[in-house]
Design an enzyme around this catalytic site. Structure first.
Site: not given
Ligand SMILES: *Cc1c(COP(=O)(O)O)cnc(C)c1O
Length: 324
Positions: A57-58
């Site tokens: 999700h970064s």
């Protein structure tokens, strides 16, 4: 810098937002400010290949991939967390931006750092000139960019004839909080700055790491300033079940921001900060005007994990009718 009139009325506290979710590089977000200085430094060192790590999700990883593409550098991302069956959200964007992706499964942050170090060695052995960015681009240089961002925001809001008493932002790897705190010291203002922790387990010593980042930034741009532990304010009260996991108030934050202001906040980061503002306004533990620092990252909302849970928690979404 934007005033949020309907949200302010709804919660009884004046709220503004700083739109770092908008910008020109790779769908924007707070990581772009850090990369501006970090990648200039990398180029000055002669690096041609950026390596960084994070969750799938970064936003930091996605922004690094986009920025590397924008300046013609190579990028390798080492990414953890369960692998989705299809590339979604930031993972999809990482691939589109041309990064080389190493998916390492559901490992701890410590294991992820070790695996990334191995990837760096492997690339260097192949003759690549690597610049490694730590998780979240959390460096003193990145924090220095955020000290400048504080000064920019302070000037913008003064130009609108306003002042803010409190800044609230989502916080994880820490250079945003460290930098804003340093910016306040440089501009000799007394705004309360509250970091809403969205990834508590990222460091063994969260306050200690934030403090180190703030003082490394001070060494670069304001050596006479010394940031003290008491200058930092962060809370895990809105973390819920953890990074990327549910928390009370997230659905309401997304509901109010989209419906009342036409602004998207995401369930992993920014909705937790808005949930904090709403809760503190109701408990009367926050003083307005409040500046919600919108750190970006809205595309996780398209990740089916989140779309499904938001859909089921907001009944108004089920009023959609198909016109046949
Ligand atoms: C990375 C990120 C944060 C936290 O910033 P840090 O400087 O790492 O603490 C907040 N919001 C979003 C959307 C992010 O991507």
């Amino acid at each position: 810098m934007q005033f949020l009139p309907r949200l302010s009325k709804e919660i009884g506290v004046e709220v503004w937002t700083k739109r770092d979710d908008l910008g020109s590089v790779g769908l924007a977000g707070n990581k772009v400010r850090k990369l501006e200085t970090e990648l200039a430094h990398a180029q000055a060192l002669g690096a041609t290949h950026i390596v960084t790590e994070g969750s799938r999700h970064s936003n930091a990883a996605r922004a690094a991939a986009a920025a590397a593409a924008a300046i013609g550098m190579k990028c390798t991302l080492v990414l953890c967390h369960e692998e989705p069956k299809k590339p979604v959200g930031n993972l999809f964007l990482d691939a589109l931006f041309g990064a080389d992706l190493r998916l390492v499964g559901d490992v701890s942050w410590v294991e992820l750092a070790q695996l990334t170090e191995e990837v760096v060695h492997e690339l260097e052995a192949d003759g690549e000139r690597v610049h490694r960015l730590p998780i979240g681009s959390a460096t003193g240089r990145g924090a220095a960019s955020f000290a400048q961002a504080y000064i920019e925001a302070d000037e913008q809001i003064r130009a609108q004839g306003a002042r803010f008493n409190t800044i609230v932002h989502a916080s994880s790897a820490g250079s945003t909080h460290a930098g804003l705190t340093l910016g306040r010291a440089i501009s000799q203002t007394s705004t309360r700055i509250v970091g809403i922790i969205v990834a508590g387990e990222v460091y063994d010593d969260v306050p200690g790491t934030y403090l180190r980042l703030a003082n490394e930034a001070a060494d670069l741009i304001a050596p006479s300033i010394d940031i003290e532990p008491s200058d930092l304010e962060m809370t895990e009260e809105y973390l819920g079940e953890g990074y990327g996991k549910p928390a009370t108030g997230v659905a309401e934050a997304i509901d109010l921001m989209t419906r009342l202001e036409g602004i998207v906040v995401d369930p992993v980061y920014t909705a937790k900060a808005v949930a904090a503002i709403i809760d503190m306004a109701r408990k009367k533990t926050i003083q307005g005007p409040v500046l919600f620092w919108h750190t970006g990252g809205y595309h996780s909302i398209f990740d089916p994990t989140y779309t499904t849970s938001i859909w089921s928690s907001l009944p108004r979404l089920r009023n959609i009718v198909l016109h046949t």
